[in-house]
Design a protein around this motif. Structure first.
Motif, mmCIF file in Angstrom:
data_model
loop_
_atom_site.group_PDB
_atom_site.id
_atom_site.type_symbol
_atom_site.label_atom_id
_atom_site.label_comp_id
_atom_site.label_asym_id
_atom_site.label_seq_id
_atom_site.Cartn_x
_atom_site.Cartn_y
_atom_site.Cartn_z
ATOM 1 N N UNK A 1 0.479 -1.268 -0.090
ATOM 2 C CA UNK A 1 0.061 -0.255 0.097
ATOM 3 C C UNK A 1 0.864 1.467 0.022
ATOM 4 N N UNK A 2 1.981 1.440 0.559
ATOM 5 C CA UNK A 2 3.184 2.067 0.729
ATOM 6 C C UNK A 2 3.630 3.233 -0.983
ATOM 7 N N UNK A 3 3.355 2.052 -1.922
ATOM 8 C CA UNK A 3 3.404 2.340 -2.913
ATOM 9 C C UNK A 3 2.498 2.851 -3.803
ATOM 10 N N UNK A 4 0.927 2.945 -3.103
ATOM 11 C CA UNK A 4 0.129 3.872 -3.861
ATOM 12 C C UNK A 4 -0.531 5.298 -3.792
ATOM 13 N N UNK A 5 -0.016 5.300 -2.240
ATOM 14 C CA UNK A 5 0.101 7.236 -1.506
ATOM 15 C C UNK A 5 1.363 7.753 -1.720
ATOM 16 N N UNK A 6 2.397 7.109 -1.263
ATOM 17 C CA UNK A 6 3.954 8.229 -1.266
ATOM 18 C C UNK A 6 4.235 8.576 -2.342
ATOM 19 N N UNK A 7 4.409 8.375 -3.403
ATOM 20 C CA UNK A 7 4.541 8.878 -4.570
ATOM 21 C C UNK A 7 4.078 10.812 -4.576
ATOM 22 N N UNK A 8 2.651 10.730 -3.542
ATOM 23 C CA UNK A 8 2.458 11.944 -4.006
ATOM 24 C C UNK A 8 2.862 12.527 -3.115
ATOM 25 N N UNK A 9 3.967 11.923 -2.233
ATOM 26 C CA UNK A 9 4.416 13.393 -0.972
ATOM 27 C C UNK A 9 6.272 14.585 -1.270
ATOM 28 N N UNK A 10 5.914 15.197 -1.008
ATOM 29 C CA UNK A 10 7.081 16.613 -1.460
ATOM 30 C C UNK A 10 8.454 16.102 -1.986
ATOM 31 N N UNK A 11 8.739 14.715 -0.153
ATOM 32 C CA UNK A 11 9.845 14.272 -0.709
ATOM 33 C C UNK A 11 10.147 13.002 0.014
ATOM 34 N N UNK A 12 11.368 12.582 -0.214
ATOM 35 C CA UNK A 12 11.285 11.216 0.182
ATOM 36 C C UNK A 12 12.500 10.979 1.143
ATOM 37 N N UNK A 13 12.719 11.042 2.544
ATOM 38 C CA UNK A 13 13.927 11.045 2.906
ATOM 39 C C UNK A 13 14.724 9.428 3.919
ATOM 40 N N UNK A 14 15.840 8.034 3.332
ATOM 41 C CA UNK A 14 16.114 7.333 3.598
ATOM 42 C C UNK A 14 16.579 7.493 4.530
ATOM 43 N N UNK A 15 16.286 6.356 6.244
ATOM 44 C CA UNK A 15 17.355 6.633 6.958
ATOM 45 C C UNK A 15 18.142 5.442 7.228
ATOM 46 N N UNK A 16 19.350 5.403 7.594
ATOM 47 C CA UNK A 16 20.272 4.417 7.429
ATOM 48 C C UNK A 16 21.040 4.774 8.625
ATOM 49 N N UNK A 17 21.539 2.827 8.400
ATOM 50 C CA UNK A 17 23.175 3.473 9.565
ATOM 51 C C UNK A 17 23.404 3.102 8.734
ATOM 52 N N UNK A 18 25.171 3.120 9.611
ATOM 53 C CA UNK A 18 26.602 2.806 9.005
ATOM 54 C C UNK A 18 27.264 2.373 10.495
ATOM 55 N N UNK A 19 27.005 0.923 10.570
ATOM 56 C CA UNK A 19 27.221 0.612 11.970
ATOM 57 C C UNK A 19 29.042 0.343 12.256
ATOM 58 N N UNK A 20 29.874 0.691 10.906
ATOM 59 C CA UNK A 20 30.849 1.001 11.503
ATOM 60 C C UNK A 20 31.575 2.445 12.823
ATOM 61 N N UNK A 21 30.596 3.245 12.213
ATOM 62 C CA UNK A 21 30.154 4.696 12.778
ATOM 63 C C UNK A 21 30.461 4.662 14.578
ATOM 64 N N UNK A 22 29.560 3.015 14.685
ATOM 65 C CA UNK A 22 29.257 3.299 15.851
ATOM 66 C C UNK A 22 30.048 2.842 16.489
ATOM 67 N N UNK A 23 30.927 2.261 16.599
ATOM 68 C CA UNK A 23 32.400 1.675 17.149
ATOM 69 C C UNK A 23 31.556 0.776 18.347
ATOM 70 N N UNK A 24 32.110 1.261 19.727
ATOM 71 C CA UNK A 24 31.448 0.634 21.035
ATOM 72 C C UNK A 24 30.167 0.519 21.459
ATOM 73 N N UNK A 25 29.822 1.966 19.962
ATOM 74 C CA UNK A 25 28.689 2.417 20.936
ATOM 75 C C UNK A 25 27.023 1.935 20.109
ATOM 76 N N UNK A 26 27.907 0.375 19.588
ATOM 77 C CA UNK A 26 27.236 -0.632 18.157
ATOM 78 C C UNK A 26 25.512 -0.438 18.278
ATOM 79 N N UNK A 27 25.318 -0.502 19.710
ATOM 80 C CA UNK A 27 24.660 -1.354 20.569
ATOM 81 C C UNK A 27 23.067 -0.500 19.801
ATOM 82 N N UNK A 28 23.388 0.766 20.188
ATOM 83 C CA UNK A 28 22.678 1.615 20.281
ATOM 84 C C UNK A 28 22.047 2.438 19.215
ATOM 85 N N UNK A 29 22.978 2.042 18.103
ATOM 86 C CA UNK A 29 22.250 2.423 16.287
ATOM 87 C C UNK A 29 21.433 2.738 16.032
ATOM 88 N N UNK A 30 21.164 1.483 16.054
ATOM 89 C CA UNK A 30 19.313 1.631 15.767
ATOM 90 C C UNK A 30 18.114 2.745 16.455
#
Length: 195
Positions: A82-111
């Motif tokens: 259903x996401x594909x039925x309505x999201x194309x009308x949005x003004x913008x889309x942002x993908x939120x991603x993790x880069x685990x290597x940046x997490x280092x010893x705090x990787x447990x809290x990346x998400x």
């Protein structure tokens, strides 16, 4: 920058909270003619960038794309169901991603950190008078391949941003979902220790 909208309280809360939070909701009926400015989109990403982060590791990456761009089309093309039925009308889309290597010893809290970044972006969008709807239903490989992301970038959610549209141009099924009652569990069920 966009004129800041006056806040109208949409949700009945159990105890008073900041109006910008009490008014927040996640509609799917976006105004397909609304164009978000580059400055407004940058301010939303900037709010995400300044979110709290465990050990200040900032284990995140954001891919922001305005409607009409190839990047937007790639992200929209990754959406499932259903996401594909309505999201194309949005003004913008942002993908939120993790880069685990940046997490280092705090990787447990990346998400957790990425969730705080998305929450900060949501509040900034609301502050600008815009609405946000976050989605987990998408194919991360389509985004990774289509945007030529490295293997260490892990897309976790996609956020649609735009102006709400309650006109007849919004398909009935979407409008009906947007008008449905919103509920939250009562405080008594979510507070585990009394205070």
């Amino acid at each position: 920058m966009t004129q800041i909208a006056e806040t109208q309280i949409r949700n009945i809360t159990g105890t008073p909270i900041a109006p910008i939070l009490a008014d927040r909701w996640s509609p799917r009926g976006f105004d397909a003619s609304h164009e978000i400015s580059r400055d407004d989109l940058l301010s939303i990403v900037e709010a995400a960038r300044w979110a709290p982060s465990a050990g200040n590791t900032q284990p995140w990456a954001f891919i922001a794309a305005r409607r009409g761009t190839p990047e937007f089309n790639t992200i929209a093309g990754s959406l499932a169901g259903f996401n594909s039925a309505w999201a194309g009308r949005a003004s913008a889309l942002i993908v939120f991603a993790t880069i685990p290597a940046r997490g280092q010893k705090m990787a447990r809290w990346n998400e957790y950190d990425l969730g705080q970044a998305a929450a900060s972006a949501t509040v900034q969008a609301e502050y600008l008078g815009l609405r946000v709807h976050q989605m987990g239903g998408f194919d991360a490989n389509v985004i990774r391949e289509g945007l030529e992301l490295s293997d260490d970038v892990n897309p976790l959610t996609v956020m649609a941003i735009g102006a709400y549209d309650d006109s007849d141009s919004v398909p009935a099924e979407i409008a009906q979902r947007d008008l449905a009652d919103r509920r939250r569990l009562p405080l008594e069920q979510v507070v585990l220790v009394s205070f």
